[in-house]
Design a protein around this motif. Structure first.
Motif, PDB file in Angstrom:
ATOM      1  N   LYS A 147       0.860  -1.193   0.000  1.00 45.35           N
ATOM      2  CA  LYS A 147       0.000   0.000   0.000  1.00 45.35           C
ATOM      3  C   LYS A 147       0.895   1.241   0.000  1.00 45.35           C
ATOM      4  CE  LYS A 147      -3.628  -2.147   2.891  1.00 45.35           C
ATOM      5  NZ  LYS A 147      -4.198  -2.086   4.286  1.00 45.35           N
ATOM      6  N   ASP A 148       0.302   2.385  -0.369  1.00 50.32           N
ATOM      7  CA  ASP A 148       1.060   3.648  -0.268  1.00 50.32           C
ATOM      8  C   ASP A 148       1.086   4.147   1.182  1.00 50.32           C
ATOM      9  OD1 ASP A 148      -0.126   4.875  -3.490  1.00 50.32           O
ATOM     10  OD2 ASP A 148       1.513   3.515  -2.938  1.00 50.32           O
ATOM     11  N   VAL A 149       0.002   3.812   1.916  1.00 49.53           N
ATOM     12  CA  VAL A 149      -0.078   4.212   3.329  1.00 49.53           C
ATOM     13  C   VAL A 149      -0.622   3.035   4.132  1.00 49.53           C
ATOM     14  CG1 VAL A 149      -1.019   5.863   4.987  1.00 49.53           C
ATOM     15  CG2 VAL A 149      -0.607   6.588   2.629  1.00 49.53           C
ATOM     16  N   TYR A 150       0.082   2.713   5.243  1.00 49.55           N
ATOM     17  CA  TYR A 150      -0.325   1.603   6.111  1.00 49.55           C
ATOM     18  C   TYR A 150      -0.813   2.181   7.438  1.00 49.55           C
ATOM     19  CZ  TYR A 150       2.655  -1.063   2.872  1.00 49.55           C
ATOM     20  OH  TYR A 150       3.223  -1.610   1.739  1.00 49.55           O
ATOM     21  N   THR A 151      -1.686   1.471   8.113  1.00 47.27           N
ATOM     22  CA  THR A 151      -2.048   1.857   9.493  1.00 47.27           C
ATOM     23  C   THR A 151      -1.316   0.884  10.417  1.00 47.27           C
ATOM     24  OG1 THR A 151      -3.997   0.432   9.372  1.00 47.27           O
ATOM     25  CG2 THR A 151      -4.309   2.776   8.878  1.00 47.27           C
ATOM     26  N   VAL A 152      -0.676   1.461  11.429  1.00 44.98           N
ATOM     27  CA  VAL A 152       0.129   0.667  12.370  1.00 44.98           C
ATOM     28  C   VAL A 152      -0.311   1.010  13.790  1.00 44.98           C
ATOM     29  CG1 VAL A 152       2.478   0.300  13.272  1.00 44.98           C
ATOM     30  CG2 VAL A 152       2.107   0.572  10.802  1.00 44.98           C
ATOM     31  N   GLU A 153      -0.554  -0.003  14.594  1.00 39.62           N
ATOM     32  CA  GLU A 153      -0.940   0.207  15.995  1.00 39.62           C
ATOM     33  C   GLU A 153       0.335   0.315  16.833  1.00 39.62           C
ATOM     34  OE1 GLU A 153      -0.792  -1.895  18.878  1.00 39.62           O
ATOM     35  OE2 GLU A 153      -1.769  -0.289  19.990  1.00 39.62           O
ATOM     36  N   VAL A 154       0.472   1.397  17.564  1.00 43.80           N
ATOM     37  CA  VAL A 154       1.682   1.565  18.377  1.00 43.80           C
ATOM     38  C   VAL A 154       1.311   2.283  19.665  1.00 43.80           C
ATOM     39  CG1 VAL A 154       2.343   3.677  17.116  1.00 43.80           C
ATOM     40  CG2 VAL A 154       4.073   2.439  18.418  1.00 43.80           C
ATOM     41  N   GLY A 155       1.637   1.643  20.780  1.00 44.66           N
ATOM     42  CA  GLY A 155       1.381   2.270  22.080  1.00 44.66           C
ATOM     43  C   GLY A 155      -0.073   2.648  22.270  1.00 44.66           C
ATOM     44  N   GLY A 156      -0.989   1.783  21.756  1.00 45.12           N
ATOM     45  CA  GLY A 156      -2.415   2.043  21.972  1.00 45.12           C
ATOM     46  C   GLY A 156      -3.007   3.051  21.008  1.00 45.12           C
ATOM     47  N   GLU A 157      -2.177   3.595  20.097  1.00 42.12           N
ATOM     48  CA  GLU A 157      -2.766   4.514  19.102  1.00 42.12           C
ATOM     49  C   GLU A 157      -2.498   3.980  17.689  1.00 42.12           C
ATOM     50  OE1 GLU A 157       0.642   7.815  19.915  1.00 42.12           O
ATOM     51  OE2 GLU A 157      -0.639   8.276  18.195  1.00 42.12           O
ATOM     52  N   ILE A 158      -3.261   4.480  16.730  1.00 40.73           N
ATOM     53  CA  ILE A 158      -3.089   4.073  15.332  1.00 40.73           C
ATOM     54  C   ILE A 158      -2.377   5.203  14.595  1.00 40.73           C
ATOM     55  CG2 ILE A 158      -4.305   3.488  13.185  1.00 40.73           C
ATOM     56  CD1 ILE A 158      -4.584   1.291  15.198  1.00 40.73           C
ATOM     57  N   VAL A 159      -1.259   4.868  13.927  1.00 41.40           N
ATOM     58  CA  VAL A 159      -0.589   5.889  13.114  1.00 41.40           C
ATOM     59  C   VAL A 159      -0.610   5.430  11.658  1.00 41.40           C
ATOM     60  CG1 VAL A 159       0.906   6.661  14.996  1.00 41.40           C
ATOM     61  CG2 VAL A 159       1.724   4.906  13.404  1.00 41.40           C
ATOM     62  N   GLU A 160      -0.543   6.428  10.754  1.00 37.99           N
ATOM     63  CA  GLU A 160      -0.448   6.119   9.319  1.00 37.99           C
ATOM     64  C   GLU A 160       0.988   6.353   8.877  1.00 37.99           C
ATOM     65  OE1 GLU A 160      -4.899   6.965   7.502  1.00 37.99           O
ATOM     66  OE2 GLU A 160      -3.302   8.424   7.137  1.00 37.99           O
ATOM     67  N   LEU A 161       1.547   5.410   8.156  1.00 39.44           N
ATOM     68  CA  LEU A 161       2.913   5.607   7.661  1.00 39.44           C
ATOM     69  C   LEU A 161       3.088   4.915   6.313  1.00 39.44           C
ATOM     70  CD1 LEU A 161       4.621   2.749   8.128  1.00 39.44           C
ATOM     71  CD2 LEU A 161       4.694   3.543  10.484  1.00 39.44           C
ATOM     72  N   SER A 162       4.102   5.405   5.570  1.00 41.23           N
ATOM     73  CA  SER A 162       4.522   4.724   4.343  1.00 41.23           C
ATOM     74  C   SER A 162       5.767   3.927   4.675  1.00 41.23           C
ATOM     75  CB  SER A 162       4.830   5.750   3.248  1.00 41.23           C
ATOM     76  OG  SER A 162       3.667   6.517   2.980  1.00 41.23           O
ATOM     77  N   ALA A 163       5.969   2.825   3.980  1.00 41.64           N
ATOM     78  CA  ALA A 163       7.152   1.978   4.202  1.00 41.64           C
ATOM     79  C   ALA A 163       7.943   1.917   2.887  1.00 41.64           C
ATOM     80  CB  ALA A 163       6.731   0.580   4.637  1.00 41.64           C
ATOM     81  N   VAL A 164       9.224   2.315   2.977  1.00 42.83           N
ATOM     82  CA  VAL A 164      10.081   2.419   1.784  1.00 42.83           C
ATOM     83  C   VAL A 164      11.472   1.913   2.149  1.00 42.83           C
ATOM     84  CG1 VAL A 164      11.099   4.005   0.079  1.00 42.83           C
ATOM     85  CG2 VAL A 164       8.852   4.522   1.068  1.00 42.83           C
TER      86      VAL A 164
END
Ligand SMILES: N[C@H](CCC[C@H](N)C(=O)O)C(=O)O
Length: 321
Positions: A147-164
């Motif tokens: 995907k161009d943007v992934y959702t990742v769960e970290v420390g109880g919150e959801i962040v959006e990031l790209s992986a390259v």
């Protein structure tokens, strides 16, 4: 170079350099023997008890035809890694300053492939950083599909990031303001997140406009640095994939500006930026045997032979033939 007495270890010549404040100890392992244990690298990287650097860069003879040098990179935690963009620019300047080549286009073998360095005027160097890798298994990043943007769960919150991957793994988050971004909190958590099985460099990207961005990077194995060249490349790729950036971007980092160009998927990322050479140094290294544990370490004795840590017997890093 004065030869130390037998058993007193050897002397190692090095040069301290930086690319926009991302700083390096650079060693010519062609003209001198090179042998450092990971724990010694950590000691030397320490900004109080050692020389102080983000990465150690090692110049070795090429291991491939039509390549000029081999380029090894070690983070301040002693880990060997695949890529260092700011370091590549300093590498090009170093091999010319040391008269190891007079070429202006230098081909360098890294752990993940071959990169091409072009030396310009006034210490400026352009690096072909190669084609970015976006397929999760090759980054590596755990995801069921690309995907161009992934959702990742970290420390109880959801962040959006790209992986390259630029040869080394990066996670890139888009933030409103890098000055207030949670780099110190989220950086280490995402660096060591299980979805990055090889850990990752974490970039916090602020879009100023389509041709200007600001970036802070919490680097894998080194913490936040003043600049990250491969991180700037990964950030522009992420911004382009999200439709937020044009193909040529001025990226402002804490230590200064890089110009990054990417023509889209399948094409290489080009990075242009400055290099600085700060000082030459000489280091007395302990003999081959790990130095004996000292009962009491004299305060202020900063010679690297006086390791302040328990010496774990691990394989030394040596320059490969
Ligand atoms: N910390 C990075 C290596 C150095 C990258 C950075 N200094 C650059 O300029 O690209 C990693 O573990 O992949």
């Amino acid at each position: 170079m004065n030869q130390p007495r037998r058993g007193q270890g050897s002397m190692l010549n090095f040069t301290k350099m930086h690319g926009l404040g991302n700083d390096f100890m650079v060693v010519d392992a062609i003209s001198q023997p090179f042998r450092l244990r990971p724990e010694t690298i950590r000691e030397l990287a320490d900004r109080h008890f050692g020389i102080g650097f983000d990465q150690l860069l090692v110049v070795e003879p090429p291991g491939l035809p039509d390549v000029d040098f081999r380029y090894r990179i070690f983070n301040s935690d002693g880990s060997e890694v695949e890529q260092c963009g700011n370091g590549a620019r300093c590498f090009a300047r170093f091999v010319r300053d040391q008269r190891l080549t007079n070429k202006k286009v230098i081909r360098v073998q890294t752990a993940k492939g071959v990169i091409e360095l072009r030396v310009g005027r006034g210490g400026m160097v352009t690096v072909d950083m190669g084609v970015p890798e976006l397929n999760p298994p090759a980054i590596p990043f755990a995801a069921d599909r690309r995907k161009d943007v992934y959702t990742v769960e970290v420390g109880g919150e959801i962040v959006e990031l790209s992986a390259v991957s630029m040869g080394n793994p990066h996670g890139v988050l888009v933030v409103d303001d890098v000055d207030t971004a949670p780099v110190g909190e989220l950086g280490p958590r995402l660096e060591n997140h299980p979805r990055f099985p090889a850990r990752a460099n974490i970039g916090f990207l602020q879009i100023v406009d389509r041709t200007h961005a600001r970036l802070r990077v919490f680097e894998r194995g080194s913490g936040e640095t003043m600049a990250c060249g491969s991180g700037a490349c990964a950030a522009v790729v992420a911004g382009c994939l999200r439709g937020l950036l044009d193909n040529r971007v001025d990226v402002e980092l804490k230590g200064g500006h890089l110009v990054i160009e990417w023509q889209g998927e399948g094409s290489p990322v080009m990075m242009e930026g400055p290099t600085s050479s700060v000082f030459e140094g000489q280091l007395r290294l302990p003999g081959d045997q790990p130095p004996r544990r000292r009962r009491s370490t004299r305060q202020g004795d900063t010679r690297p032979g006086h390791q302040r840590q328990q010496n774990r017997h691990r394989q030394p890093v040596t320059s490969k033939p």
